[in-house]
Design a protein around this motif. Sequence first.
Motif, short mmCIF file in Angstrom:
data_model
loop_
_atom_site.label_atom_id
_atom_site.label_comp_id
_atom_site.label_asym_id
_atom_site.label_seq_id
_atom_site.Cartn_x
_atom_site.Cartn_y
_atom_site.Cartn_z
N MET A 1 0.86 -1.18 0.00
CA MET A 1 0.00 0.00 0.00
C MET A 1 0.89 1.23 0.00
SD MET A 1 -2.72 1.42 2.76
CE MET A 1 -3.62 2.93 2.44
N LEU A 2 0.57 2.17 -0.87
CA LEU A 2 1.25 3.46 -0.89
C LEU A 2 0.30 4.48 -0.28
CD1 LEU A 2 2.80 3.46 -4.48
CD2 LEU A 2 3.93 2.95 -2.32
N SER A 3 0.71 5.07 0.83
CA SER A 3 -0.11 6.04 1.54
C SER A 3 0.54 7.41 1.45
CB SER A 3 -0.24 5.63 3.01
OG SER A 3 -0.86 6.64 3.77
N SER A 4 -0.22 8.40 1.02
CA SER A 4 0.25 9.78 1.00
C SER A 4 -0.91 10.68 0.60
CB SER A 4 1.39 9.97 -0.01
OG SER A 4 0.90 10.00 -1.34
N ARG A 5 -0.69 11.95 0.66
CA ARG A 5 -1.63 12.89 0.08
C ARG A 5 -1.64 12.64 -1.43
NH1 ARG A 5 -5.47 14.92 1.17
NH2 ARG A 5 -5.13 16.91 0.21
N CYS A 6 -2.67 13.06 -2.09
CA CYS A 6 -2.77 12.81 -3.53
C CYS A 6 -2.38 14.02 -4.36
CB CYS A 6 -4.20 12.38 -3.89
SG CYS A 6 -4.65 10.80 -3.18
N ASN A 7 -3.04 15.14 -4.15
CA ASN A 7 -2.87 16.28 -5.04
C ASN A 7 -1.76 17.24 -4.63
OD1 ASN A 7 -4.93 15.42 -6.77
ND2 ASN A 7 -6.47 16.28 -5.41
N ASP A 8 -1.10 16.98 -3.51
CA ASP A 8 0.03 17.83 -3.12
C ASP A 8 1.14 17.67 -4.14
OD1 ASP A 8 -1.51 18.27 -0.89
OD2 ASP A 8 0.01 17.65 0.55
N ARG A 9 1.84 18.74 -4.40
CA ARG A 9 2.96 18.72 -5.34
C ARG A 9 4.22 18.30 -4.60
NH1 ARG A 9 1.01 19.60 -9.91
NH2 ARG A 9 -0.68 21.04 -10.22
N LEU B 1 8.22 4.56 6.79
CA LEU B 1 7.94 5.99 6.61
C LEU B 1 9.03 6.61 5.77
CD1 LEU B 1 6.08 8.43 7.68
CD2 LEU B 1 8.11 8.94 9.04
N ILE B 2 8.64 7.24 4.71
CA ILE B 2 9.58 7.99 3.87
C ILE B 2 9.25 9.46 4.08
CG2 ILE B 2 10.41 8.43 1.53
CD1 ILE B 2 9.49 5.53 0.89
N ILE C 1 -6.90 11.63 7.21
CA ILE C 1 -6.82 10.25 6.72
C ILE C 1 -5.38 9.75 6.68
CG2 ILE C 1 -6.85 10.94 4.28
CD1 ILE C 1 -8.41 7.74 5.85
N CYS C 2 -4.42 10.59 6.32
CA CYS C 2 -3.01 10.15 6.30
C CYS C 2 -2.55 9.81 7.71
CB CYS C 2 -2.12 11.21 5.68
SG CYS C 2 -2.49 11.54 3.95
N MET D 1 3.58 -1.45 3.90
CA MET D 1 2.94 -0.13 3.80
C MET D 1 4.04 0.92 3.68
SD MET D 1 0.45 1.73 6.52
CE MET D 1 -0.28 3.31 6.18
N LEU D 2 4.03 1.65 2.59
CA LEU D 2 4.98 2.75 2.40
C LEU D 2 4.23 4.06 2.62
CD1 LEU D 2 6.89 1.53 -0.77
CD2 LEU D 2 7.62 1.40 1.61
N VAL D 3 4.60 4.79 3.65
CA VAL D 3 3.98 6.06 3.98
C VAL D 3 4.88 7.17 3.45
CG1 VAL D 3 3.17 7.56 5.84
CG2 VAL D 3 2.93 5.07 6.03
N LEU D 4 4.40 7.90 2.47
CA LEU D 4 5.13 9.02 1.90
C LEU D 4 4.60 10.26 2.61
CD1 LEU D 4 4.72 8.04 -1.87
CD2 LEU D 4 6.38 7.18 -0.21
#
Length: 176
Positions: free
Chosen positions: A10-18, A117-118, A99-100, A80-83
């Motif tokens: 699973m890749l977890s992070s915000r979506c629309n953030d640059r 966590l990255i 949610i993150c 789980m990779l948390v970006l």
Amino acid sequence: MAQSKKIKVMLSSRCNDRFPIDSDHTLSSIREQLKREIEGTKLFGRQVFEVWINEDAPPADAMDDSWDTCLQAVRDCDVMLVLSNGNAGWAKRAGDIGICHAEYMEGLTTTRGKVRLIAMPNIPVGEGHDAETARNKLFQDFVSLQTPFRGGTVSTVEQLRTRPRCQDSCRLSEFF
């Protein structure tokens, strides 16, 4: 005969953030690229990874709530990779965590050893008292209190793709 299954990532992070903040890359586009790389990795000629990102998850019936679906994906994954850029994400109500934040907490609570966590540079937390500012501050404080080894902060897309590996000049997909 043993049945094999794919390793669920699973890749977890915000979506629309640059990322980086001043670039044209969104975290969604980077996640889609990482998904292709990871799923393209073969072991003994076979695809062994299945990557879950919410961008391409199939629609569900109205019984499934977005929040619950994301937390179920955390529980179901093997890795789980948390970006993390310090943005807590959306919340159901003003006083709730994002949610993150919830995904990271769920991963640590259910199976701490599968979570990586990255760290990216944190988004600035404003001086205001609005719900989003409070959520982001709470999340950044929570992340700072955790003690997993995570290496340095990544500041480029290439560093983000290679961070999970200890050696330089490797791709994220080689981590697996």
